[in-house]
Design a protein around this motif. Structure first.
Motif, short mmCIF file in Angstrom:
data_model
loop_
_atom_site.label_atom_id
_atom_site.label_comp_id
_atom_site.label_asym_id
_atom_site.label_seq_id
_atom_site.Cartn_x
_atom_site.Cartn_y
_atom_site.Cartn_z
N GLU A 1 1.03 -1.18 0.04
CA GLU A 1 -0.10 -0.01 0.14
C GLU A 1 0.78 1.27 -0.03
N PRO A 2 0.55 2.18 -0.90
CA PRO A 2 1.52 3.24 -0.97
C PRO A 2 1.54 4.07 0.56
N LEU A 3 2.90 4.75 0.78
CA LEU A 3 2.89 5.23 2.23
C LEU A 3 2.77 6.69 2.08
N ILE A 4 1.91 7.17 2.73
CA ILE A 4 1.66 8.74 2.92
C ILE A 4 1.75 9.24 4.25
N VAL A 5 2.58 10.38 4.51
CA VAL A 5 2.64 10.85 5.71
C VAL A 5 2.11 12.44 5.72
N GLY B 1 7.86 10.67 15.13
CA GLY B 1 7.26 9.53 15.96
C GLY B 1 7.01 8.41 15.01
N ASP B 2 5.53 7.99 15.14
CA ASP B 2 5.27 6.47 14.37
C ASP B 2 5.51 6.62 13.10
N CYS C 1 8.21 4.64 8.00
CA CYS C 1 8.95 4.79 6.79
C CYS C 1 10.15 3.59 6.54
N ILE C 2 10.67 3.47 7.64
CA ILE C 2 11.79 2.55 7.88
C ILE C 2 11.46 1.13 7.54
N SER C 3 10.12 0.78 8.27
CA SER C 3 9.47 -0.42 7.94
C SER C 3 9.40 -0.48 6.46
#
Length: 141
Positions: free
Chosen positions: A113-117, A123-124, A129-131
Motif C-alpha cells: 500500500e503506498p505510504l503517505i505521511v 514519531g510513528d 518509513c523505515i518499515s
C-alpha cells in the motif's frame, strides 16, 4: 533498485532517506536520486522503482519536474515493480490513489500500500518509513 523522489519542503526527502535506511538495514542496496537527476534511460534495467512525490495544489503530483518525469516513463512501466510514497498537508490522499491507479493502468505492479505521511515524518511515521523500506527490500523479484 532505484528510489526517485521530488521534495519541495523536505518532507518527502526525509521520507526517502528513512526508506533508504530501512532497505539498507536488511542488507540490500538502493540508489537514491532526485527526479531532476534521472531519466527513462537510467531506469530501463531496473526491476524495482520506488517513487516519491508530495501532494501539490488540489492533490496532484508536482507539475514542473515530477509530472513530466512520470509522463516520460509511463511507456516503460510494463512489468516493473513499483512502490509509491509521499507527504501531504491537506486532503485525504486522493493524489496517491490516483497515482497508484495510473501506475497500474500503465502495466506496473504496485507493491504494498503506498505510504503517505501528513507533513514531516515524526514519531510513528519515522518507524513506518523505515518499515516500508524493509518491506520493499524483502520482496523477491
Amino acid at each position: 533498485m532505484k528510489l526517485i523522489y521530488w521534495s519541495g519542503t523536505g518532507n518527502t526527502e526525509e521520507m526517502a532517506n528513512l526508506i533508504e535506511k530501512g532497505i539498507k538495514e536488511v542488507g540490500k542496496g538502493v540508489e537514491i536520486l532526485k527526479v531532476g537527476d534521472t531519466n527513462v534511460e537510467t531506469l530501463k534495467d531496473e526491476k524495482i522503482l520506488i517513487l516519491g512525490c508530495p501532494s501539490m495544489g488540489s492533490e496532484v503530483l508536482e507539475e514542473c519536474e515530477f509530472e513530466p518525469f512520470i509522463e516520460s516513463i509511463e511507456g516503460s512501466l510494463k512489468g516493473k515493480t513499483v512502490a509509491l510514497f509521499g507527504s501531504y498537508g491537506w486532503g485525504d490522499g486522493e493524489w496517491m490513489r490516483n497515482w497508484e491507479e495510473r501506475m497500474s493502468d500503465n502495466g506496473a505492479k504496485v507493491i504494498l500500500e503506498p505510504l503517505i505521511v501528513n507533513n514531516a515524518p515524526e514519531g510513528d511515521d519515522v518507524d513506518k518509513c523505515i518499515s516500508y523500506g524493509k518491506e520493499i527490500a524483502s520482496i523477491n523479484i
